[in-house]
Design a protein around this motif. Sequence first.
Motif, PDB file in Angstrom:
ATOM      1  N   SER A  31       1.023  -1.112  -0.104  1.00  0.00           N
ATOM      2  CA  SER A  31       0.011  -0.048  -0.007  1.00  0.00           C
ATOM      3  C   SER A  31       0.943   1.222   0.002  1.00  0.00           C
ATOM      4  O   SER A  31       1.650   1.452   0.908  1.00  0.00           O
ATOM      5  N   GLY A  33      -0.528   4.308  -0.351  1.00  0.00           N
ATOM      6  CA  GLY A  33      -1.507   5.248  -0.232  1.00  0.00           C
ATOM      7  C   GLY A  33      -1.183   6.420   0.783  1.00  0.00           C
ATOM      8  O   GLY A  33      -1.082   7.584   0.503  1.00  0.00           O
ATOM      9  N   THR A  37       4.802   3.825   3.177  1.00  0.00           N
ATOM     10  CA  THR A  37       4.457   2.806   2.422  1.00  0.00           C
ATOM     11  C   THR A  37       4.529   1.647   3.307  1.00  0.00           C
ATOM     12  O   THR A  37       5.244   1.229   4.076  1.00  0.00           O
TER      13      THR A  37
END
Length: 338
Positions: A31, A33, A37
């Motif tokens: 991820s 996002g 990370t």
Amino acid sequence: MIIVMKRYATQDDIQNVIDKIREMGYDYQISYGGENTLIFVIGSEKELGKEKFIFLKNVDNVIQVAKPYKLASREFKSDNTIIDVNGIKIGGEEILIIAGPCSIESEEQLMLSAEIVKNSGIKFLRGGAFKPRTSPYSFQGLGESGLRLLAKAREKTGLNIVTEVIDTSEVNLVAEYADILQVGARNMQNTKLLQMLGKINKPVLLKRSFSATLNEFLLSAEYILSSGNENVILCERGIRTFVEYTRNTLDLNIVPAIKQISHLPIIVDPSHGTGKSDYVIPMSRAAIAAGADGLLVEIHPNPANASSDGEQSLTPESLIRLMSEVKGIASSVGRKIL
Ligand code: PEP
Ligand code: MN
């Protein structure tokens, strides 16, 4: 397992972690996002090992998601553990009540206590022969002669006996006299003692230490379970906090928490949990309402003369009141008093 990369980790650092995961034969999901990370590794955390990743370049943290205990968890056993002590079932519909003096002081004191306990409709008598006192100058208990008095009380009243063991060298001796062996708060992490109790065929009442987290408490139970004894009863007896108006803070939150994640029965000790006899009955009601499987309470024929814990000990009259009050609470939560 979740591997959290540092904010400034480069693509090469991330690749380095991924290569390590692949090399070990595991799968992963990533991820990008948020600020950091996150790399989710799919596989057994025990085999993966946190230390294999924490030292890799620009890894910030490695979070283990799986519970550290196994045999104590509901995933391992979904049904509640029910422990049979001489035909009495602990951990089922019925609520276990254990009452008696903190310490065994004399034959007269113990026999009087046993009568009080029996006359209150209780089936389990407690009493410490080996006392784990904070100060070496405090009364340390009568030792083996105290155990012999417990045997006498059992013979006279038919009550089951709960008493503490504080040392590995006395496990077999205490097991000869006790129907349930108690491990006190001060010994919750005495791993040799726990392992030895795993080898006996009597139930163990494991008290939570003053400062144990829920995981530490269950890992101590795991020591007994993994050594071969399935019959562990947990006991919340108060933890140390900043409050000064009670001896400890009775952490009743742990009752529903344990019920959710473990199949083991849990009882509550409002005597050590509060340190004050006036608070024992209200907290007993609260414990049963919260879903506890039982209570451990200290009583004394004459609390003012007790050699230990008189301040928190119930009088004979207040024990009768406790029993009648918790009966109502028990039935309102679908339980019965044993
Ligand atoms: C006891 O039950 O008398 C006792 C010593 O309790 P704890 O280990 O919880 O202090
Ligand atoms: Mn005590």
